[in-house]
Design a protein around this motif. Structure first.
Motif, mmCIF file in Angstrom:
data_model
loop_
_atom_site.group_PDB
_atom_site.id
_atom_site.type_symbol
_atom_site.label_atom_id
_atom_site.label_comp_id
_atom_site.label_asym_id
_atom_site.label_seq_id
_atom_site.Cartn_x
_atom_site.Cartn_y
_atom_site.Cartn_z
ATOM 1 N N PRO A 1 0.786 -1.226 0.000
ATOM 2 C CA PRO A 1 0.000 0.000 0.000
ATOM 3 C C PRO A 1 0.823 1.284 0.000
ATOM 4 O O PRO A 1 1.825 1.386 0.718
ATOM 5 C CB PRO A 1 -0.799 -0.090 1.309
ATOM 6 C CG PRO A 1 -0.871 -1.532 1.606
ATOM 7 C CD PRO A 1 0.377 -2.155 1.048
ATOM 8 N N ASN A 2 0.385 2.197 -0.821
ATOM 9 C CA ASN A 2 0.917 3.568 -0.917
ATOM 10 C C ASN A 2 2.275 3.655 -1.598
ATOM 11 O O ASN A 2 2.777 4.758 -1.831
ATOM 12 C CB ASN A 2 0.984 4.231 0.473
ATOM 13 C CG ASN A 2 -0.382 4.306 1.122
ATOM 14 O OD1 ASN A 2 -1.308 4.817 0.514
ATOM 15 N ND2 ASN A 2 -0.537 3.767 2.308
ATOM 16 N N ARG B 1 2.753 5.393 -5.128
ATOM 17 C CA ARG B 1 2.969 6.845 -5.211
ATOM 18 C C ARG B 1 4.405 7.245 -4.877
ATOM 19 O O ARG B 1 4.682 8.423 -4.596
ATOM 20 C CB ARG B 1 1.981 7.579 -4.313
ATOM 21 C CG ARG B 1 0.523 7.369 -4.741
ATOM 22 C CD ARG B 1 -0.425 8.362 -4.086
ATOM 23 N NE ARG B 1 -0.178 9.727 -4.515
ATOM 24 C CZ ARG B 1 0.369 10.671 -3.748
ATOM 25 N NH1 ARG B 1 0.749 10.399 -2.515
ATOM 26 N NH2 ARG B 1 0.550 11.876 -4.217
ATOM 27 N N ARG C 1 5.085 10.693 -2.831
ATOM 28 C CA ARG C 1 4.673 10.552 -1.433
ATOM 29 C C ARG C 1 5.833 10.901 -0.493
ATOM 30 O O ARG C 1 6.890 10.270 -0.550
ATOM 31 C CB ARG C 1 4.259 9.090 -1.215
ATOM 32 C CG ARG C 1 3.964 8.721 0.206
ATOM 33 C CD ARG C 1 3.899 7.207 0.356
ATOM 34 N NE ARG C 1 3.642 6.830 1.725
ATOM 35 C CZ ARG C 1 3.873 5.626 2.216
ATOM 36 N NH1 ARG C 1 4.354 4.671 1.429
ATOM 37 N NH2 ARG C 1 3.630 5.364 3.465
ATOM 38 N N GLN D 1 2.641 -4.306 -7.553
ATOM 39 C CA GLN D 1 2.281 -3.370 -6.467
ATOM 40 C C GLN D 1 0.767 -3.358 -6.325
ATOM 41 O O GLN D 1 0.026 -3.391 -7.312
ATOM 42 C CB GLN D 1 2.769 -1.942 -6.796
ATOM 43 C CG GLN D 1 2.620 -0.937 -5.644
ATOM 44 C CD GLN D 1 1.236 -0.274 -5.550
ATOM 45 O OE1 GLN D 1 0.573 -0.084 -6.562
ATOM 46 N NE2 GLN D 1 0.816 0.055 -4.344
ATOM 47 N N SER D 2 0.304 -3.353 -5.084
ATOM 48 C CA SER D 2 -1.124 -3.159 -4.846
ATOM 49 C C SER D 2 -1.330 -2.468 -3.511
ATOM 50 O O SER D 2 -0.510 -2.604 -2.597
ATOM 51 C CB SER D 2 -1.870 -4.493 -4.864
ATOM 52 O OG SER D 2 -3.242 -4.270 -4.564
ATOM 53 N N ASN D 3 -2.457 -1.769 -3.440
ATOM 54 C CA ASN D 3 -2.849 -1.158 -2.167
ATOM 55 C C ASN D 3 -3.706 -2.119 -1.340
ATOM 56 O O ASN D 3 -4.124 -1.777 -0.239
ATOM 57 C CB ASN D 3 -3.649 0.126 -2.432
ATOM 58 C CG ASN D 3 -2.784 1.193 -3.073
ATOM 59 O OD1 ASN D 3 -1.581 1.267 -2.808
ATOM 60 N ND2 ASN D 3 -3.377 2.012 -3.928
ATOM 61 N N HIS D 4 -3.960 -3.321 -1.886
ATOM 62 C CA HIS D 4 -4.917 -4.243 -1.260
ATOM 63 C C HIS D 4 -4.238 -5.520 -0.755
ATOM 64 O O HIS D 4 -3.560 -6.212 -1.520
ATOM 65 C CB HIS D 4 -6.010 -4.602 -2.266
ATOM 66 C CG HIS D 4 -6.691 -3.387 -2.821
ATOM 67 N ND1 HIS D 4 -7.679 -2.721 -2.145
ATOM 68 C CD2 HIS D 4 -6.462 -2.682 -3.951
ATOM 69 C CE1 HIS D 4 -8.062 -1.662 -2.841
ATOM 70 N NE2 HIS D 4 -7.332 -1.612 -3.951
#
Ligand code: DQA
Length: 140
Positions: A9-10, A13, A17, A47-50
């Motif tokens: 997650p995140n 960015r 970020r 990559q995943s935010n989940h």
């Protein structure tokens, strides 16, 4: 041998970020950097935010024969029993990487649920940490 490079997650960015903490390079820069540093190596990036998507990807990678992973799970490092169970259950050899030095920041970042099932941990060396982790997995 293929190495999976996973970011949680995140980290999509990266570059935008909190650049004073995570730097100005993006995930694309990371991919180019690793492909440049290890031209002969087979690398897969995800990559995943989940949380579930990360676990699904680990299962997919496992199914295709991947056993070595460089993992920056972001904040899931500090909170995900599910990710830890997946890593342990799939018997993946993984290096836990953090761009920032998690021990110099807020106290919650100093505790990793994943570290006990990791082969090792690199924290605070910026994107170089991913490179060193790949080098280790290729060498050992
Ligand atoms: C991080 C550190 C984590 O505490 C944070 O939640 C991140 C990034 C790092 O790379 O320094 O998302 O894993």
């Amino acid at each position: 041998m293929t190495i999976g490079i996973m970011n949680g997650p995140n980290l999509g960015r990266l570059g935008k970020r909190v650049p004073e903490v995570y730097g100005s390079e993006t995930l694309t820069d990371l991919e180019e950097r690793l492909r440049g540093a290890f031209p002969g190596a087979k690398l897969e990036f995800f990559q995943s935010n989940h949380e579930g998507a990360l676990i699904d990807c680990l299962e997919r990678w496992h199914g295709s024969g991947i056993r070595d992973v460089v993992l920056n799970a972001g904040a899931l490092t500090h909170q995900s029993y599910a990710l830890r169970d997946a890593l342990e259950g799939l018997e993946l050899r993984f290096v836990e990487v953090h761009i920032s030095n998690v021990y110099r920041r807020e106290p919650f970042r100093a505790h990793s649920l994943l570290a006990p099932v990791a082969v090792g941990q690199i924290s605070g060396l910026g994107l170089r940490g991913y490179e060193l982790a790949v080098r280790f997995l290729l060498d050992v």
